[in-house]
Each structure stands twice: as structure tokens, then as C-alpha cells.
Enzyme design. Structure first.
Site, PDB file in Angstrom:
ATOM      1  N   ASP A 168     -38.431  16.270  33.100  1.00 25.83           N
ATOM      2  CA  ASP A 168     -38.258  15.361  31.920  1.00 25.83           C
ATOM      3  C   ASP A 168     -39.786  15.366  31.275  1.00 25.83           C
ATOM      4  OD1 ASP A 168     -37.836  13.340  30.740  1.00 25.83           O
ATOM      5  OD2 ASP A 168     -36.836  12.040  32.136  1.00 25.83           O
ATOM      6  N   ASP A 169     -39.653  15.578  30.079  1.00 22.16           N
ATOM      7  CA  ASP A 169     -41.041  15.757  29.371  1.00 22.16           C
ATOM      8  C   ASP A 169     -42.144  16.775  29.553  1.00 22.16           C
ATOM      9  OD1 ASP A 169     -40.236  13.497  28.212  1.00 22.16           O
ATOM     10  OD2 ASP A 169     -41.548  12.075  28.681  1.00 22.16           O
ATOM     11  N   CYS A 187     -35.530  12.600  24.871  1.00 28.01           N
ATOM     12  CA  CYS A 187     -34.860  12.892  26.050  1.00 28.01           C
ATOM     13  C   CYS A 187     -33.332  12.787  25.981  1.00 28.01           C
ATOM     14  CB  CYS A 187     -35.336  11.493  27.435  1.00 28.01           C
ATOM     15  SG  CYS A 187     -36.676  11.710  27.759  1.00 28.01           S
ATOM     16  N   ASN A 226     -37.784  18.039  26.763  1.00 31.64           N
ATOM     17  CA  ASN A 226     -38.810  18.340  25.567  1.00 31.64           C
ATOM     18  C   ASN A 226     -40.073  18.485  25.994  1.00 31.64           C
ATOM     19  OD1 ASN A 226     -37.782  14.993  25.959  1.00 31.64           O
ATOM     20  ND2 ASN A 226     -39.926  15.571  26.027  1.00 31.64           N
TER      21      ASN A 226
END
Length: 550
Positions: free
Chosen positions: A55-56, A91, A327
Site C-alpha cells: 500500500d503506497d 488506493c 500506487n
């Protein structure tokens, strides 16, 4: 803890209602069923698949650096894609693209809110039945396992709460809403389970590792499996495991060429950032960068445990393992402290590593790929007829297996719909309404007219990005990344006008594409045909998504 399947009896003893009762291979293919179903009786197994999603996690700013085990166990044992992109640097839209194989304009998830279709009733009704895990389970005989963050609004009361389990999953261990490390709630096959802040039993990355290992031990051995493990790291609040909280003390965010500089000739949102950044902002982003790396060390441990268990169970040689992120991220580029959401490489480019049967060791592919390709690739691995889907992406399987005569794309679409409320930020009263994600020194990372679409093009001759904003200016940004990899100089006013027109037309075509039309030849493909007269007939497809502007 022993895992329980979603339905009584679980995937070990499925009733005839779970899978098509087709007996002839031709009948199966005509119905769009996977080859697996016709082969079970013969004793052959389709490959297993594991998808690890962080995530990220950026790729441009060293996001893979802490993951030494992951690079050794997946990258060096398979293929690393050096040009992997997301169609939206946020997200929920990005995760929806992974699950559906579609661009955001086709799955209609535009931001992280229920109003933006993130895990909404509409998403559940229209898109969830057609995700690739749903196809794997219903048509291909795969047992499917999910653990971790699903979509940002998952579990919201207005969207069915934690009782809602999306179609397609045999085992469901989903986090309520956004990433956390402690004090969270999981939906265990539709039943809520709260976790506290005891590291040994509650740290989410480790919990995901443990339930994943349990699945590998207790699953059926007669059917192939698909696992999707979605970690909180390295998303905020960047809470590292205790043993890693003192690591990387001398690490700082990269001071690359676009760090802490003014975004000259860029969209107004970039130009509003204060340059140079304050010392407190730099100190804050350096600390965030360090903590993000610390959280990734537990992900590295998870990968190692998973690979070792697959090997111990005799499954590794028949399993594809994908590792990627939803991302990218930035820390100080163009004087924006921390976030994603922007059109630049640091936000839209992600890691993508794959190992599995038929993939040669330690390969690097420069092919232009996107996360909309993951669904088609996994279905292709399962033997599903991709012509039966409405997916926009392409299967990576020929590339993974070293095919040399692959006809591939030269461009992908990136699109984002800005978020902002029509009220003034109370911490920044001097700013106009409509901005969001503002930091203490009133640098804002988003606004409701930060809405853009880009064509990201790669060919033998060009490495180019063309972007248009849906605002009053219809602002345009163009970058030649061969000469300017840090995207400092906007060449929109100096590039050949004919090429500018072609890129504008190609953007309009991609914004209205669906399925096969998303894979038509780009501007730099030999098969591309440009008729400027068509530009005047295409105006109706470019819809303005906002009537309000700053």
C-alpha cells in the site's frame, strides 16, 4: 488459528452448484470455462497464483531497497518489470483496476469514498461479480483466499458492513476500511473480529502472514489456489514492528533533482507549494520516509515465510508469485511534502516482480505494463478464455515465458479525479474552498479540480507523457522523459504541434476505450492511423466530470 472456509464444507467438498458440470472440453471452452475443470479427472493441476500487494510503495524513490529477501526470492528467481504503472495514483481506484482489469472510467471507482464508488452498493452489484477472483472460483475451480486491505470503504455500514463478502472468495480475512497496524477490525468470512495493540498477536502484517501460512497448511490439495495478500505497509501511520523501529536511522528521503524545487510551468496545485520547504516539513518527510522503510521489513519477512512454506509443502515450483503496489508515493518532490495523487513518475510507477513456472531467472523486462494486466494474466495462467471478459488489460504470460514475437502496446492511460470539499480548510483559512490533504504550513496535495488524464507512451524512439487537466485552463503538461527523467521541464509549448495533436487525439480515444479498443495501436505503433478530422467528431466523448472550478 485454523482457517475456516467461507461456506460449510468449504472448497474441499464443493457441491455441484459451485462449478459447471461440463464433461467435454469443447463444451467447457464454448462456455468460457477454464481448462482446469476438464483436467481434474486426469490428475493434472493448473498453476497456483499468489498476489502480494503493498500500500503506497513507490518504485522511483527507492521503495524496493529495504526488501532484500523479496528481491532475492521473487525478482532474482523470475522477472522484474522496470516500466510498471497504475492507471490511477490512489488506493481505491487502483485496487479496483487490479480486481477488474479495467481502467477507472470503466469500473467507475474514482476516489476513496463511497460517493466515489469505493466499495459502494453499485460496485458490489456491477463490478464484484466480474472480478478475476470471481471468475477463478466460479469458472476455473480455484480455491481463493484474501487477507488484508480490500477497498478503503470496505465494511462501511451503508455498504453492507463487515457482513458483506464479495463474490469469488472461498476464505475472506478483510480489513475494515483503511490501513492500520494495530486496533483494527477484520471481517472473518463476514464476522467481525477486533484486534488490539499487542504486537505478538495483533500486528497486522504478521497476522496476515500467519493466516496465509494456515491457509497453505489447511487448504484442499485437490484444487489449485489463488491467494491475494494485501499488506498495510508502507501506508501511514507507518507503525513498524518493535524489532525494526531503530533501523535506517541515517536514511533520508532522496535529494533528487526534483526535490524541494518549485514546480515551474505546472498545474496550479503544484505551483502553490511553498519553495523552499520549511525545515519542519523536511524533517517530517524524512521521518516518514524512514518509517515507511521500517514497515516494509515485516513485509519482507512475510514474503520469506510464504516462499519457504510453499517450498516445504511442495507447491513452489507450480506457483506464480506476483509482488506489486497499488500506487507510488512522493516525499518532497516539487516541494510537495508527502502523498500520491499526482501524474508524475514517482506516484504512478510501481514495483512489479514475478516468479513462476517457465520464467527464466533474473530477467528484466522494459515492456510497458499496467496493473490492469494482472487480472488477464492470472486468468490466462488458469487457462480461461480472455475473450470472454470485458477487461482492458493484456496478459503478461507471453512476456513472462520469454516469447519474442509478442505484439505489445506503446501507451497506457492514467486518469485521476480530484477530491476536495466546498469549504475552507480550518487549518488554512487563507486558502480558497476546494483544496484537501493540506499540511500544517498549508501546502495542499489535492483539490477538486486536480482532475487529469494522461497518455504514458514508450517506444523505440519516444519516452513521453502527455497530460490534460479538466479545469478552466484545460492545462497541458508534456514531458520527454528521455531527456528529462525528473519531469522538471514542461515542453507543451515547444513540442511539435502535429505530435501534440496526435497525443490529444490518442488521449480522447483511450478515455473512451473499453476492452479491445483499449489495446489499439498507439501514436508510435506502426499500425497507428491519424485522421485530424476525427478530432472534431470526438468532442462528445470527453465529458467534464465537474461543473465547479476553483
Amino acid at each position: 488459528m485454523r482457517l475456516l472456509p467461507l461456506a460449510p464444507g468449504g472448497p474441499r467438498r464443493r457441491s455441484p452448484h459451485h462449478f459447471p458440470s461440463c464433461s467435454l472440453a469443447l463444451l467447457l471452452l464454448s462456455l468460457g470455462c477454464c481448462l482446469e475443470v476438464s483436467r481434474v479427472a486426469a490428475g493434472s493441476r493448473r498453476p497456483n497464483v499468489v498476489l502480494l500487494l503493498t500500500d503506497d510503495q513507490d518504485e522511483v524513490l527507492g521503495g524496493m531497497t529495504p526488501l532484500k529477501k523479496t528481491k532475492a526470492l521473487i525478482g532474482e528467481m523470475g522477472m522484474t518489470f522496470s516500466s510498471a504503472y497504475v492507471p490511477s495514483a490512489l488506493c481505491c481506484p487502483s485496487r479496483a483496476s487490479i480486481l477488474t482489469g479495467k481502467y477507472p472510467h470503466n469500473h467507475h471507482v474514482v476516489n476513496n469514498t463511497l460517493e466515489g464508488n469505493c466499495s459502494s452498493r453499485s460496485w458490489q452489484k456491477i463490478q464484484e461479480p466480474n472480478t478475476f477472483p470471481a471468475i477463478l472460483r466460479s469458472m476455473c475451480g480455484y480455491q481463493t483466499f484474501f487477507a488484508g486491505k480490500y477497498l478503503n470503504e470496505y465494511g462501511a455500514p451503508d455498504a453492507g458492513g463487515l457482513e458483506h463478502v464479495p463474490l469469488g472468495w472461498s476464505y475472506w480475512y478483510a480489513l475494515e476500511k483503511n490501513s492500520k497496524y494495530y486496533n483494527y477490525t477484520l471481517s472473518i468470512n463476514g464476522k467481525a473480529r477486533k484486534h488490539g495493540e499487542n504486537y505478538s498477536v495483533d500486528y497486522l502484517t504478521d497476522v496476515l502472514a500467519n493466516v496465509s501460512l494456515d491457509f497453505l497448511d489447511y487448504k484442499s490439495n485437490s484444487e489449485p489456489f489463488f491467494m491475494m495478500i494485501s499488506t498495510p505497509a508502507p501506508h501511514s501511520p507507518w507503525t513498524a514492528a518493535p524489532q525494526y523501529q531503530k533501523t535506517f536511522q541515517n536514511v533520508f528521503a532522496p535529494r533528487n533533482k526534483n526535490f524541494n524545487i518549485h514546480g515551474t510551468n505546472k498545474h496550479w496545485l503544484i505551483r502553490q507549494a511553498k519553495t523552499p520547504m520549511t525545515n519542519s516539513s523536511i524533517q517530517f518527510l524524512d521521518n516518514a520516509f524512514r518509517k515507511r522503510w521500517q514497515t516494509l521489513l515485516s513485509v519482507d519477512d512475510l514474503v520469506e515465510k510464504l516462499v519457504k512454506r510453499l517450498e516445504f509443502n511442495g507447491e513452489l515450483n507450480n506457483t506464480y508469485i506476483f509482488y506489486t503496489s497499488d500506487n507510488g508515493y512522493h516525499t518532497g518532490q516539487f516541494s510537495l511534502p508527502i502523498d500520491k495523487r499526482q501524474l508524475y513518475e514517482f506516484d504512478i510507477k510501481v514495483p512489479l516482480l514475478v516468479r513462476g513456472p517457465g520464467i527464466k531467472l533474473n530477467q528484466t523486462s522494459k515492456m510497458l505494463v499496467a496493473n490492469i494486466d494482472l487480472g488477464p494474466t492470472i486468468l490466462d495462467i488458469a487457462g480461461y478464455n480472455l475473450n470472454k471478459t470485458q477487461m482492458d488489460g493484456m496478459s503478461l504470460l507471453p512476456i513472462l515465458k520469454g516469447a519474442t514475437n509478442v505484439t505489445w502496446r506503446s501507451d497506457v492511460l492514467v486518469e485521476y479525479q480530484g477530491e476536495g470539499r466546498n469549504v475552507t480548510d480550518p487549518t488554512c483559512p487563507s486558502l480558497s474552498p476546494g483544496v484537501s490533504q493540506c499540511f500544517p504550513d498549508c501546502v495542499c496535495e489535492d483539490a477538486y479540480n486536480n482532475t487529469y488524464a494522461c497518455v504514458r507512451t514508450m517506444s523505440a524512439l519516444w519516452n513521453l507523457q502527455y497530460c490534460e487537466f479538466d479545469d478552466q485552463e484545460v492545462f497541458v503538461e508534456v514531458y520527454n522523459l528521455t531527456a528529462d527523467p525528473h519531469q522538471i521541464t514542461n515542453i507543451a509549448k515547444s513540442i511539435d504541434p502535429e505530435l501534440l495533436g496526435k497525443m490529444n487525439y490518442r488521449l480522447m480515444m483511450l478515455q473512451s476505450c473499453s476492452g479491445p479498443t483499449c489495446r489499439t495501436p498507439g501514436v508510435f505503433d506502426p499500425g497507428y492511423r491519424f485522421d485530424p478530422r476525427l478530432m472534431f467528431n470526438h468532442g462528445s466523448i470527453r465529458t467534464r466530470r465537474f461543473s465547479k472550478h476553483l
